[in-house]
Scaffold this motif. Structure first.
Motif, PDB file in Angstrom:
ATOM      1  N   GLN A  95       0.808  -1.214   0.000  1.00 26.69           N
ATOM      2  CA  GLN A  95       0.000   0.000   0.000  1.00 26.69           C
ATOM      3  C   GLN A  95       0.847   1.274   0.000  1.00 26.69           C
ATOM      4  O   GLN A  95       0.310   2.371  -0.136  1.00 26.69           O
ATOM      5  N   PHE A  96       2.164   1.119   0.153  1.00 20.98           N
ATOM      6  CA  PHE A  96       3.037   2.294   0.230  1.00 20.98           C
ATOM      7  C   PHE A  96       4.014   2.343  -0.938  1.00 20.98           C
ATOM      8  O   PHE A  96       5.074   2.963  -0.842  1.00 20.98           O
ATOM      9  N   MET A  97       3.653   1.709  -2.038  1.00 20.36           N
ATOM     10  CA  MET A  97       4.537   1.657  -3.209  1.00 20.36           C
ATOM     11  C   MET A  97       4.805   3.049  -3.782  1.00 20.36           C
ATOM     12  O   MET A  97       5.874   3.317  -4.323  1.00 20.36           O
ATOM     13  N   HIS A  98       3.830   3.956  -3.688  1.00 17.22           N
ATOM     14  CA  HIS A  98       3.973   5.273  -4.306  1.00 17.22           C
ATOM     15  C   HIS A  98       4.953   6.163  -3.550  1.00 17.22           C
ATOM     16  O   HIS A  98       5.628   7.007  -4.146  1.00 17.22           O
ATOM     17  N   ALA A  99       5.021   5.986  -2.221  1.00 19.81           N
ATOM     18  CA  ALA A  99       5.922   6.825  -1.418  1.00 19.81           C
ATOM     19  C   ALA A  99       6.398   6.049  -0.193  1.00 19.81           C
ATOM     20  O   ALA A  99       6.024   6.359   0.942  1.00 19.81           O
ATOM     21  N   PRO A 100       7.220   5.015  -0.389  1.00 18.70           N
ATOM     22  CA  PRO A 100       7.671   4.195   0.743  1.00 18.70           C
ATOM     23  C   PRO A 100       8.617   4.947   1.664  1.00 18.70           C
ATOM     24  O   PRO A 100       9.350   5.849   1.236  1.00 18.70           O
ATOM     25  N   ARG A 101       8.601   4.561   2.930  1.00 22.02           N
ATOM     26  CA  ARG A 101       9.471   5.167   3.932  1.00 22.02           C
ATOM     27  C   ARG A 101      10.297   4.091   4.635  1.00 22.02           C
ATOM     28  O   ARG A 101      10.084   2.894   4.427  1.00 22.02           O
ATOM     29  N   SER A 102      11.188   4.531   5.484  1.00 20.38           N
ATOM     30  CA  SER A 102      12.125   3.610   6.131  1.00 20.38           C
ATOM     31  C   SER A 102      11.418   2.540   6.951  1.00 20.38           C
ATOM     32  O   SER A 102      11.833   1.373   6.955  1.00 20.38           O
ATOM     33  N   THR A 103      10.350   2.894   7.642  1.00 20.13           N
ATOM     34  CA  THR A 103       9.608   1.921   8.446  1.00 20.13           C
ATOM     35  C   THR A 103       8.994   0.837   7.571  1.00 20.13           C
ATOM     36  O   THR A 103       8.983  -0.345   7.936  1.00 20.13           O
ATOM     37  N   HIS A 104       8.488   1.233   6.421  1.00 22.83           N
ATOM     38  CA  HIS A 104       7.893   0.265   5.498  1.00 22.83           C
ATOM     39  C   HIS A 104       8.969  -0.664   4.932  1.00 22.83           C
ATOM     40  O   HIS A 104       8.735  -1.869   4.758  1.00 22.83           O
ATOM     41  N   TYR A 105      10.138  -0.115   4.659  1.00 19.27           N
ATOM     42  CA  TYR A 105      11.230  -0.916   4.112  1.00 19.27           C
ATOM     43  C   TYR A 105      11.709  -1.946   5.138  1.00 19.27           C
ATOM     44  O   TYR A 105      12.015  -3.091   4.793  1.00 19.27           O
ATOM     45  N   ILE A 106      11.764  -1.543   6.398  1.00 16.79           N
ATOM     46  CA  ILE A 106      12.147  -2.466   7.469  1.00 16.79           C
ATOM     47  C   ILE A 106      11.159  -3.623   7.547  1.00 16.79           C
ATOM     48  O   ILE A 106      11.537  -4.779   7.768  1.00 16.79           O
ATOM     49  N   ALA A 107       9.864  -3.320   7.337  1.00 17.38           N
ATOM     50  CA  ALA A 107       8.835  -4.360   7.357  1.00 17.38           C
ATOM     51  C   ALA A 107       9.035  -5.342   6.202  1.00 17.38           C
ATOM     52  O   ALA A 107       8.842  -6.560   6.364  1.00 17.38           O
ATOM     53  N   VAL A 108       9.415  -4.838   5.033  1.00 17.53           N
ATOM     54  CA  VAL A 108       9.677  -5.704   3.878  1.00 17.53           C
ATOM     55  C   VAL A 108      10.857  -6.630   4.176  1.00 17.53           C
ATOM     56  O   VAL A 108      10.801  -7.836   3.887  1.00 17.53           O
ATOM     57  N   LEU A 109      11.903  -6.098   4.775  1.00 18.02           N
ATOM     58  CA  LEU A 109      13.063  -6.916   5.118  1.00 18.02           C
ATOM     59  C   LEU A 109      12.699  -7.983   6.140  1.00 18.02           C
ATOM     60  O   LEU A 109      13.203  -9.112   6.084  1.00 18.02           O
ATOM     61  N   ARG A 110      11.799  -7.654   7.048  1.00 21.98           N
ATOM     62  CA  ARG A 110      11.374  -8.642   8.058  1.00 21.98           C
ATOM     63  C   ARG A 110      10.607  -9.789   7.393  1.00 21.98           C
ATOM     64  O   ARG A 110      10.774 -10.951   7.765  1.00 21.98           O
ATOM     65  N   ILE A 111       9.763  -9.458   6.421  1.00 18.36           N
ATOM     66  CA  ILE A 111       9.038 -10.504   5.687  1.00 18.36           C
ATOM     67  C   ILE A 111      10.032 -11.448   5.012  1.00 18.36           C
ATOM     68  O   ILE A 111       9.871 -12.679   5.041  1.00 18.36           O
TER      69      ILE A 111
END
Length: 207
Positions: A95-111
């Motif tokens: 849901q944050f593809m248009h403007a991702p932030r550091s917190t979202h990126y950390i979540a992707v790495l956790r997945i």
């Protein structure tokens, strides 16, 4: 045309056949994904998301280069073909593809770290089945703090082997958890009727 033999690998999908049935996995695809994210030597985690985590569009600092984030999320979406267990978490970060932030990126790495721990898991389609269909549904009531929309999902198993699943963010705000659950149940019932018709059309006997 020529006979290429038994299917073993096609479009990043690994297929193993035996007398027990067919086993589908994407271990090689997931391994390449780890390398792209720089997680080859990272530790693994036993949960997809932190407990009770909620993401907002303003969480963290904006990424200077969002290209890698988008590439990883798109790849994770492809990985859900054989890994339905990560579907809900992938929906959240997508849901944050248009403007991702550091917190979202950390979540992707956790997945990805979670996937690394169970790299060779996949889907088994058994050659022996009692043709017993089971359906499950659930709803994350008002799970999105930004638009107050719920996410609903369902899955179907044939003799305990998963054959169909879906997670979807609603377009209408539910006024209560009961309404959200009923919407999820309605989707599941509709899908069940279609699946029952499809299996009947394939010659699978049902009462």
């Amino acid at each position: 045309m020529k006979n290429l033999g038994s299917l073993s690998y096609f479009l990043d999908l690994e297929v193993t056949s035996s007398s027990d049935g067919y086993y589908l996995s994407q271990a090689k695809y997931a391994s390449e994904l780890m390398s792209r994210a720089g997680l080859t030597n990272s530790k693994i985690v036993d949960s997809l998301l932190e407990m009770n985590v909620k993401f907002l569009p303003t969480d963290g600092e904006p990424l200077t280069n969002a290209t890698l984030y988008r590439q990883l999320v798109r790849s994770l979406i492809c990985l859900t073909i054989t890994r339905p267990d990560i579907s809900y978490a992938v929906i959240l970060v997508s849901q944050f593809m248009h403007a991702p932030r550091s917190t979202h990126y950390i979540a992707v790495l956790r997945i990805l770290q979670y996937v690394k721990g169970i790299l060779f898991h996949g889907l088994l389609f058994s050659a022996h089945s009692t043709l017993d269909i089971q359906a499950y549904s659930n709803a994350d009531c008002v799970g999105d703090l930004t638009d107050r929309l719920s996410t609903t999902g369902y899955c179907f198993s044939l003799d305990h082997f998963l054959i169909s699943w879906k997670n979807k963010k609603r377009t209408v705000v539910s006024c209560s958890s009961t309404e959200a659950e009923y919407r999820a149940l309605a989707d599941t019932t509709s899908k069940f009727s279609w699946l029952r018709w499809l299996l009947h059309d394939m010659g699978v006997p049902f009462d």
